[in-house]
Design an enzyme around this catalytic site. Structure first.
Site, PDB file in Angstrom:
ATOM      1  N   LYS A 186      80.376  28.423 -38.567  1.00  0.00           N
ATOM      2  CA  LYS A 186      80.552  27.235 -39.395  1.00  0.00           C
ATOM      3  C   LYS A 186      79.192  26.751 -39.891  1.00  0.00           C
ATOM      4  CE  LYS A 186      82.781  25.319 -35.994  1.00  0.00           C
ATOM      5  NZ  LYS A 186      83.625  24.453 -35.123  1.00  0.00           N
ATOM      6  N   THR A 214      84.064  11.819 -39.137  1.00  0.00           N
ATOM      7  CA  THR A 214      84.278  13.253 -38.970  1.00  0.00           C
ATOM      8  C   THR A 214      84.548  13.626 -37.507  1.00  0.00           C
ATOM      9  OG1 THR A 214      81.900  13.539 -38.688  1.00  0.00           O
ATOM     10  CG2 THR A 214      82.781  13.807 -40.930  1.00  0.00           C
ATOM     11  N   GLY A 224      86.171  14.897 -34.402  1.00  0.00           N
ATOM     12  CA  GLY A 224      87.314  15.779 -34.178  1.00  0.00           C
ATOM     13  C   GLY A 224      87.406  16.946 -35.132  1.00  0.00           C
ATOM     14  N   THR A 225      86.414  17.093 -36.006  1.00  0.00           N
ATOM     15  CA  THR A 225      86.452  18.157 -37.012  1.00  0.00           C
ATOM     16  C   THR A 225      86.580  19.550 -36.386  1.00  0.00           C
ATOM     17  OG1 THR A 225      85.113  16.835 -38.538  1.00  0.00           O
ATOM     18  CG2 THR A 225      85.113  19.215 -38.869  1.00  0.00           C
ATOM     19  N   GLY A 226      85.714  19.845 -35.416  1.00  0.00           N
ATOM     20  CA  GLY A 226      85.701  21.183 -34.831  1.00  0.00           C
ATOM     21  C   GLY A 226      86.972  21.495 -34.056  1.00  0.00           C
ATOM     22  N   CYS A 227      87.454  20.516 -33.293  1.00  0.00           N
ATOM     23  CA  CYS A 227      88.705  20.697 -32.544  1.00  0.00           C
ATOM     24  C   CYS A 227      89.851  20.953 -33.509  1.00  0.00           C
ATOM     25  CB  CYS A 227      89.026  19.435 -31.735  1.00  0.00           C
ATOM     26  SG  CYS A 227      87.718  18.940 -30.595  1.00  0.00           S
TER      27      CYS A 227
END
Lengths: 268, 268
Positions: free
Chosen positions: B177, B210, B212-215
């Site tokens: 990412k 933002t 919680g984006t990765g989860c």
């Protein structure tokens, strides 16, 4: 492009199987367009066959979760579910009072649908002394009415006395869930605050997959209170939601499958 | 009227604030029409300002949750998030292998968006030895690439070498990412299995909220794999979902607010 949603909090146990507990509550909050948060009081290792283990969270860590959420994000409405022990109930009651959470739905969970005990014996007394007086709405089923008040409901005629006995423990409203009564065609619940009394009917269902019904109803009441409905309208809307979720129950696992929280989107 | 949904499992930490962790994953699973389950590895007391405490779950209770869920309900796809310690990673890896969970998305979480460490130092080595070889897709950000491989990505030209270094640790696919790169207009992620390589672009956003984006991205990949999409299509669909969720981030709390999992219904 930022926006906010009404904030709904569950204070309850975790069901690894996803059908009940904070998982059911978060799914309900999400489906009802509120922002869901959770204070986890205990973990269960659970599936459609039953509860295979319980890990209680240290009371001070329950306080830490509640302070983190209520102190920063804020809470428009909350519900409680499985609270496990008197020590945990004490810190939950202290936290709810400290943060002034007024719209509190209390599902006085004592046992799972399979009859597995989900709270210690000392929890019943603590629910009565500490949590029910803080409740805006309490949602006992008939087994919980008996455990909390000693009143045995044998038919629909007994519901008013049951409701009165629960109200005496301090909640502003009580919804006695008569769904397990043998002598009625519809699933009749009685909602009252002692002056206004409403029968809330849902289609009685022969559905096999009803895991999470009680959690979902209480969470849906809290969500609708967070959205601004009054108590009677919130209970009616929640009953309609959970009735559909039961009707579309999911045949998952080898036992009692979960209700379908997304039924309005899957099968509108 | 019973029906089934594809079954998606998160194995991760709990975020009381509801924006990340299993809460974000369950919201994502729900919005993407899958049935969500959870194995909780650690609890955090967390809000939009940071992580205020961590309670690790005993390893044997993580096993109990995983066995309850995988042994009865079954798992079509899973994701891992915050795994906290080497001891917890060991039991997760053992359980994933024992239950033959093949569609596994590994988000190799090391720290929160605020920089709070979410795993112990020994967890990095355990992620490399035990979890990444089981992954169908690993989704490191640039900090996690550096922690896992030592490769420092300073510009988009470094992404292929970073991906190769992660692939050498065993996942079948890696999604690096690049969202934090300073020199690009779009948010470019690189997806590769060593032979097929795809750039996945999302509108780069100045959004403030933002959390919680990765989860959410990893959960959405798992959900789309459970729904039957192939890896490339699942990653593309997940990227589109999380890009919208970021664009509609919620101004809740005093810090970094959560993405909006329900953006397609709120703001289609």
């Amino acid at each position: 492009m930022s926006a906010v949603l009404p904030r709904a909090l569950t204070i309850a146990g975790s069901d690894s199987g996803g059908g009940a507990g904070i998982q059911a509550d978060l799914k309900t909050f999400t489906e009802l367009d509120t922002f869901g948060m959770s204070v986890i009081v205990a973990l269960t290792a659970q599936n459609t066959l039953g509860v295979h283990g319980v890990h209680e969270v240290p009371p001070e860590f329950v306080t830490a979760q509640l302070d983190a959420v209520a102190g920063d994000i804020g809470v428009d409405a909350a519900k409680t579910g499985m609270l496990a022990s008197a020590a945990l109930i004490d810190v939950v009651a202290d936290g709810v009072a400290r943060h002034g959470i007024a719209r509190l739905v209390v599902d006085p969970v004592c046992a799972s649908k399979h009859g597995d005990a989900l709270v210690r014996p000392d929890a019943i007394d603590a629910l009565k002394r500490r949590i029910l007086p803080l409740a805006e709405v309490a949602t006992p089923n008939l087994g919980e009415v008996a455990a909390l008040t000693g009143v045995q409901v044998r038919g629909a005629d007994d519901l008013p006395a049951a409701a009165e006995a629960v109200l005496a423990l301090g909640p502003r409203w009580v919804l006695v869930k008569g769904g397990h009564l043998p002598d009625v065609v519809d699933a009749v619940d009685l909602l009252t605050d002692g002056s206004t009394t409403v029968e809330v009917r849902g289609e009685r269902s022969a559905a096999a997959h009803t895991h999470g019904t009680g959690c979902t109803l209480a969470a849906a009441i809290a969500a609708h209170r967070a959205l601004g409905l009054d108590v009677v309208d919130a209970v009616r809307a929640a009953k309609e939601y959970v009735t559909g979720a039961i009707r579309h129950g999911l045949a998952l696992g080898g036992g009692i499958g979960p209700v379908d929280h997304g039924w309005r989107r899957h099968s509108p």
